[in-house]
Design a protein around this motif. Sequence first.
Motif, PDB file in Angstrom:
ATOM      1  N   ALA A   1       2.196  23.669  -2.179  1.00  0.00           N
ATOM      2  CA  ALA A   1       2.689  23.897  -0.814  1.00  0.00           C
ATOM      3  C   ALA A   1       4.048  23.253  -0.593  1.00  0.00           C
ATOM      4  CB  ALA A   1       1.692  23.357   0.200  1.00  0.00           C
ATOM      5  N   GLY A   2       4.434  22.356  -1.503  1.00  0.00           N
ATOM      6  CA  GLY A   2       5.765  21.761  -1.388  1.00  0.00           C
ATOM      7  C   GLY A   2       5.798  20.251  -1.364  1.00  0.00           C
ATOM      8  N   CYS A   3       4.639  19.584  -1.494  1.00  0.00           N
ATOM      9  CA  CYS A   3       4.624  18.121  -1.496  1.00  0.00           C
ATOM     10  C   CYS A   3       5.163  17.601  -2.829  1.00  0.00           C
ATOM     11  CB  CYS A   3       3.215  17.589  -1.275  1.00  0.00           C
ATOM     12  SG  CYS A   3       2.595  17.843   0.404  1.00  0.00           S
ATOM     13  N   ARG A   4       6.159  16.743  -2.764  1.00  0.00           N
ATOM     14  CA  ARG A   4       6.688  16.120  -3.977  1.00  0.00           C
ATOM     15  C   ARG A   4       5.691  15.125  -4.546  1.00  0.00           C
ATOM     16  NH1 ARG A   4      12.117  15.185  -5.051  1.00  0.00           N
ATOM     17  NH2 ARG A   4      12.437  17.121  -3.882  1.00  0.00           N
ATOM     18  N   LYS A   5       4.875  14.571  -3.632  1.00  0.00           N
ATOM     19  CA  LYS A   5       3.886  13.575  -4.030  1.00  0.00           C
ATOM     20  C   LYS A   5       2.660  13.742  -3.142  1.00  0.00           C
ATOM     21  CE  LYS A   5       5.681   9.741  -5.281  1.00  0.00           C
ATOM     22  NZ  LYS A   5       6.337   8.401  -5.321  1.00  0.00           N
TER      23      LYS A   5
ATOM     24  N   THR B   1       8.919  33.901  -1.285  1.00  0.00           N
ATOM     25  CA  THR B   1      10.329  34.279  -1.222  1.00  0.00           C
ATOM     26  C   THR B   1      11.087  33.747  -2.427  1.00  0.00           C
ATOM     27  OG1 THR B   1      11.032  32.276  -0.045  1.00  0.00           O
ATOM     28  CG2 THR B   1      10.193  34.122   1.294  1.00  0.00           C
ATOM     29  N   TRP B   2      12.314  34.230  -2.610  1.00  0.00           N
ATOM     30  CA  TRP B   2      13.154  33.719  -3.688  1.00  0.00           C
ATOM     31  C   TRP B   2      13.500  32.257  -3.448  1.00  0.00           C
ATOM     32  CZ3 TRP B   2      13.379  35.181  -8.333  1.00  0.00           C
ATOM     33  CH2 TRP B   2      13.295  36.516  -8.698  1.00  0.00           C
ATOM     34  N   GLU B   3      13.588  31.863  -2.185  1.00  0.00           N
ATOM     35  CA  GLU B   3      13.849  30.448  -1.887  1.00  0.00           C
ATOM     36  C   GLU B   3      12.691  29.583  -2.365  1.00  0.00           C
ATOM     37  OE1 GLU B   3      15.234  27.557   1.790  1.00  0.00           O
ATOM     38  OE2 GLU B   3      15.146  29.723   2.089  1.00  0.00           O
ATOM     39  N   ASP B   4      11.454  30.081  -2.208  1.00  0.00           N
ATOM     40  CA  ASP B   4      10.290  29.347  -2.717  1.00  0.00           C
ATOM     41  C   ASP B   4      10.395  29.171  -4.234  1.00  0.00           C
ATOM     42  OD1 ASP B   4       9.107  29.266  -0.196  1.00  0.00           O
ATOM     43  OD2 ASP B   4       8.055  31.155  -0.485  1.00  0.00           O
ATOM     44  N   ILE B   5      10.788  30.240  -4.915  1.00  0.00           N
ATOM     45  CA  ILE B   5      10.866  30.210  -6.383  1.00  0.00           C
ATOM     46  C   ILE B   5      11.974  29.273  -6.844  1.00  0.00           C
ATOM     47  CG2 ILE B   5      11.277  31.575  -8.464  1.00  0.00           C
ATOM     48  CD1 ILE B   5       8.599  32.186  -7.075  1.00  0.00           C
ATOM     49  N   THR B   6      13.166  29.382  -6.249  1.00  0.00           N
ATOM     50  CA  THR B   6      14.279  28.542  -6.677  1.00  0.00           C
ATOM     51  C   THR B   6      14.022  27.069  -6.352  1.00  0.00           C
ATOM     52  OG1 THR B   6      15.444  29.078  -4.587  1.00  0.00           O
ATOM     53  CG2 THR B   6      16.022  30.362  -6.543  1.00  0.00           C
ATOM     54  N   ARG B   7      13.339  26.804  -5.235  1.00  0.00           N
ATOM     55  CA  ARG B   7      13.005  25.414  -4.891  1.00  0.00           C
ATOM     56  C   ARG B   7      12.032  24.838  -5.937  1.00  0.00           C
ATOM     57  NH1 ARG B   7      12.871  22.276  -0.103  1.00  0.00           N
ATOM     58  NH2 ARG B   7      13.637  24.043   1.096  1.00  0.00           N
ATOM     59  N   GLU B   8      11.043  25.660  -6.332  1.00  0.00           N
ATOM     60  CA  GLU B   8      10.080  25.205  -7.341  1.00  0.00           C
ATOM     61  C   GLU B   8      10.771  24.934  -8.675  1.00  0.00           C
ATOM     62  OE1 GLU B   8       6.667  24.079  -9.270  1.00  0.00           O
ATOM     63  OE2 GLU B   8       6.981  24.330  -7.108  1.00  0.00           O
ATOM     64  N   LEU B   9      11.679  25.828  -9.058  1.00  0.00           N
ATOM     65  CA  LEU B   9      12.414  25.625 -10.315  1.00  0.00           C
ATOM     66  C   LEU B   9      13.282  24.389 -10.246  1.00  0.00           C
ATOM     67  CD1 LEU B   9      13.440  29.324 -11.129  1.00  0.00           C
ATOM     68  CD2 LEU B   9      11.790  27.903 -12.394  1.00  0.00           C
ATOM     69  N   ALA B  10      13.914  24.159  -9.086  1.00  0.00           N
ATOM     70  CA  ALA B  10      14.775  22.979  -8.916  1.00  0.00           C
ATOM     71  C   ALA B  10      13.945  21.704  -9.015  1.00  0.00           C
ATOM     72  CB  ALA B  10      15.494  23.044  -7.575  1.00  0.00           C
ATOM     73  N   ASP B  11      12.737  21.724  -8.449  1.00  0.00           N
ATOM     74  CA  ASP B  11      11.869  20.547  -8.505  1.00  0.00           C
ATOM     75  C   ASP B  11      11.450  20.214  -9.921  1.00  0.00           C
ATOM     76  OD1 ASP B  11      11.978  20.140  -5.810  1.00  0.00           O
ATOM     77  OD2 ASP B  11      10.066  21.127  -5.357  1.00  0.00           O
ATOM     78  N   ARG B  12      11.399  21.237 -10.780  1.00  0.00           N
ATOM     79  CA  ARG B  12      10.976  20.998 -12.152  1.00  0.00           C
ATOM     80  C   ARG B  12      12.084  20.386 -12.993  1.00  0.00           C
ATOM     81  NH1 ARG B  12       7.227  26.177 -13.917  1.00  0.00           N
ATOM     82  NH2 ARG B  12       5.801  26.084 -12.148  1.00  0.00           N
TER      83      ARG B  12
END
Length: 437
Positions: free
Chosen positions: A101-105, A426-437
């Motif tokens: 869902a977006g939690c870093r921790k 969305t693409w923003e969801d995907i790019t945010r997930e990739l950036a977090d990795r």
Amino acid sequence: MREERNIVQKKFVPYLFIKEGKAVTDFGASNKMSDGDGCKIAKSYSDNGADEILIFDLSDSDAEHEQSIGIIKEISRNVDIPLIGGGNIKRAEDVKKLIYAGCRKVFLNYEKDSNIELTEEVSRRFGKEKIAVCLRDEETLKRYREKIETFASEIVYLVPEESKCDFTQICTEQRILPVFMGEKSEEEMWDCLKSEQINGICCKTISAEETDFMELKYKAKGEGICVNTFESSMKFEEFKLNGDGLIPVIVQDYKTEEVLMLAYMNKEAFETTIRTGRMTYFSRSRQELWMKGMTSGHIQYVKQLLIDCDQDTILAKVAQIGAACHTGNRSCFYRNLVKKEYHETNPMKVFEQVYSVIEDRKKHPKEGSYTNYLFEKGIDKILKKVGEEATEIVIAAKNPNPEEIKYEISDFLYHVMVLMCEKGVTWEDITRELADR
């Protein structure tokens, strides 16, 4: 924002409580939640300089927990700072849902034996850096100290009301984020943040929606506390100014890279921008300082400032609230003078444009549309096509002609976008997930 090596920057972390589909910063003695827009509150925190947001899911049932997950997902889409989430965790799958869902921790509640037992499993599965523990007494910390230090990266310490907890006496290698449910004066916050083991502070005082975290950070900095603030790598005197002693500033949306406006800064405007994190300019017509959006509400929050090779122009990347132009247009550059037709090749813009067309087909079906045919047939048909196209890529990759694989990858990406649209990703969801990795 600046990072200092080998020095821990102390964090200002507001909290949010989610229950029954509502998100609020506080609830009274009756424990009744009032209506709250979690995205609005969280975005205010993010824009005004908070470092993280601590989210407590107070749901009772699985259905309500899923509703809370949905709210956290929306919050994640609207902020640029990390989220720490937890509550109603019963199994490892709940930790995964919070991370997705977006939690870093994610924090585990150490008042629940089941959460204590989960610690090693979720730490090994998702990584120690993704796991924190939440407790409210030193005895629990002493009892499980080895487990916490081995499998968690942070302690969320709920400080009992009226407690005068001396964190310097707590024996642990872990960084501690103390959470005070009551008000704290600035002096009390500074005293807490000066403790070596403390990596931030979370309390009712800073969880008000209107909190100016940048102002708090500059006060903390004056107390000798290392915090995450804007600092320019150059002094204003090093810039090459125009005849009026000003430097032009080109303003750009930090996500879309759309050019929004052109304005000017003098030294005071530049230093105010750095201190507040809000774009401030010098008006040549009024001969005065003006902070963008102070009257209209169309504030520009600083994300990045760059200087050109001649040191005579600043490029500002901002989060724009509302319209940048006084005419009400998003950008001041909304009128074409000359235009030659061309194919857009910026990858993100192409993806977003194609996704936008797919999304429009879903909302406004068009007869004879292949995209609508896929939506009408449903998820099984969409998944079948994604699988078929993936196989076509494998087959094409064996062909020495690169043209075939380009065609097949394009087909695959189109069908993946249909799937994304169907599932609300969305693409923003995907790019945010990739950036977090």
